[in-house]
Design a protein around this motif. Sequence first.
Motif, PDB file in Angstrom:
ATOM      1  N   ILE A  55       0.871  -1.199  -0.059  1.00 46.98           N
ATOM      2  CA  ILE A  55      -0.075  -0.162  -0.114  1.00 46.98           C
ATOM      3  C   ILE A  55       0.806   1.255   0.004  1.00 46.98           C
ATOM      4  O   ILE A  55       2.139   1.215   0.147  1.00 46.98           O
ATOM      5  N   GLU A  56       0.218   2.328  -0.142  1.00 51.54           N
ATOM      6  CA  GLU A  56       0.788   3.659  -0.304  1.00 51.54           C
ATOM      7  C   GLU A  56       2.021   3.892   1.158  1.00 51.54           C
ATOM      8  O   GLU A  56       1.365   3.561   2.080  1.00 51.54           O
ATOM      9  N   PHE A  77      -6.732  -3.248  -6.288  1.00 49.04           N
ATOM     10  CA  PHE A  77      -6.209  -2.390  -5.273  1.00 49.04           C
ATOM     11  C   PHE A  77      -7.583  -1.322  -5.126  1.00 49.04           C
ATOM     12  O   PHE A  77      -7.670  -1.005  -4.016  1.00 49.04           O
ATOM     13  N   ARG A  78      -8.392  -1.113  -6.076  1.00 55.55           N
ATOM     14  CA  ARG A  78      -9.509  -0.514  -6.011  1.00 55.55           C
ATOM     15  C   ARG A  78     -10.396  -1.185  -4.720  1.00 55.55           C
ATOM     16  O   ARG A  78     -10.906  -0.459  -4.138  1.00 55.55           O
ATOM     17  N   ALA A 137      -9.302  -1.187  -1.341  1.00 62.08           N
ATOM     18  CA  ALA A 137      -9.186   0.088  -0.676  1.00 62.08           C
ATOM     19  C   ALA A 137     -10.938   0.234  -0.135  1.00 62.08           C
ATOM     20  O   ALA A 137     -11.136   0.902   0.738  1.00 62.08           O
ATOM     21  N   GLU A 194     -12.956  -2.910   6.835  1.00 59.20           N
ATOM     22  CA  GLU A 194     -11.601  -3.090   7.459  1.00 59.20           C
ATOM     23  C   GLU A 194     -12.165  -3.501   8.795  1.00 59.20           C
ATOM     24  O   GLU A 194     -13.055  -2.828   9.382  1.00 59.20           O
ATOM     25  N   TYR A 202     -12.638 -10.444  -1.496  1.00 54.83           N
ATOM     26  CA  TYR A 202     -12.791  -9.253  -0.596  1.00 54.83           C
ATOM     27  C   TYR A 202     -13.845  -9.251   0.369  1.00 54.83           C
ATOM     28  O   TYR A 202     -14.542  -8.495   0.593  1.00 54.83           O
ATOM     29  N   ARG A 235     -10.939  -6.415   4.664  1.00 59.44           N
ATOM     30  CA  ARG A 235      -9.590  -6.161   4.931  1.00 59.44           C
ATOM     31  C   ARG A 235      -9.054  -5.999   6.223  1.00 59.44           C
ATOM     32  O   ARG A 235      -9.872  -5.624   7.248  1.00 59.44           O
TER      33      ARG A 235
END
Length: 288
Positions: A126-127, A233-234, A237, A241, A275, A278
Motif C-alpha cells: 500500500i501507499e 487495489f481499488r 481500498a 476493514e 474481498y 480487509r
Amino acid sequence: MKICAITMVHKDYWALNQWYEHFGGHIGHENLYIVSHGYDPEIQRICPKASVITIPRDELKHFDRVRMRLINGFQSGLNNIYDWVIQTDADELICFNPNKYPSFQALFESTSAPALFALGLNLAEIEGDAPLEEGEKVFPSRNVAAVTGNYSKAWAVRKALPLRWHGVFCGHRKTADFPFEMPDDVFLVHLKHANSEALKETNAVRQSVADSVGEDWSVNGWAKPDFHAKRFFRKLAAAKELPWDDAVAYGYEQIRDNPVRDPERGIVKPPFINYVCRTILPEWFADV
C-alpha cells in the motif's frame, strides 16, 4: 514424518525466492520440487538445493489444463515417498500461528483429514510501504491483506488426491461427505500484489503470454493483467476493514462454513468470494 512441497513456475523470480526460503526454512530445501516451464538457469540459481524439473515451453494453448494434470501427476508420485505433499503456486505461502503449531509436522499430526484447506489472504503493498530489497522477506514489511475465498485453496494432501479449481477432486460419489478441513490459524497468503516492482515484471510476462496465444487464452488474470491489478487495489481500498480476530472469524463464517460441493465435477472447493474484508496481519507473521 516426511513432508515435501512442489510448485510450477515460469520466471516470477521474486515470488519464487519467497517460496523457496519460506518452505525450505520449514521442511528443508532438499524437500522442495520445482517444475520449470521452459529451461531457465535462473531458477536453479535462486533455488540451489531444490530439485528442479524442466518441461518444454513450446505449446501454450490449453496449457492450464495440461499444467493441472502434469503437476498433479508429480504430486501423486511424491505421495509414494512422502507422508504429506504441499502443492501451491510460487506466489503462495502457507503460514500458521507458531503459538498453535510449532511446525508443519505438528499441524499435520493434528488432523486425520486426507487434504487441508487454508483461509486465503491476499497480501498488498500500500501507499507508504518501502520497496522490498533483494532477498528481503516479505512479512516484516507488508501487513495489509484482504480475506478471500478465491485463495482459500486446498494446499496439502496425504494421499494421491488431485487438486483442481482451488479444491480437491475426490470423485463424483464422495463430494457430499468429503471433509472440507480448514484448520484454525492456518493461512494461504497470496503474494502477487505485495511487491509493486515484481508485479510490473509479472504482468509484462503474463501479457506477453496472452498476446502470443491470442483469443483462445482464457486464464483469469493473464489477459489484461494491469486491469486486474488496478481492480484489486481499488476493491481492497473499498473493502470493510476489521481487526484481525474479527476478520478471521468473519472469513471462516463466510468461507469455511460454505464449501462448494460439486458432484458433477467431483470437486470440493471453497466459495469464490473475494474481498470478504480487509485487515492488518498480527505481529507473529513477521517471524514465519
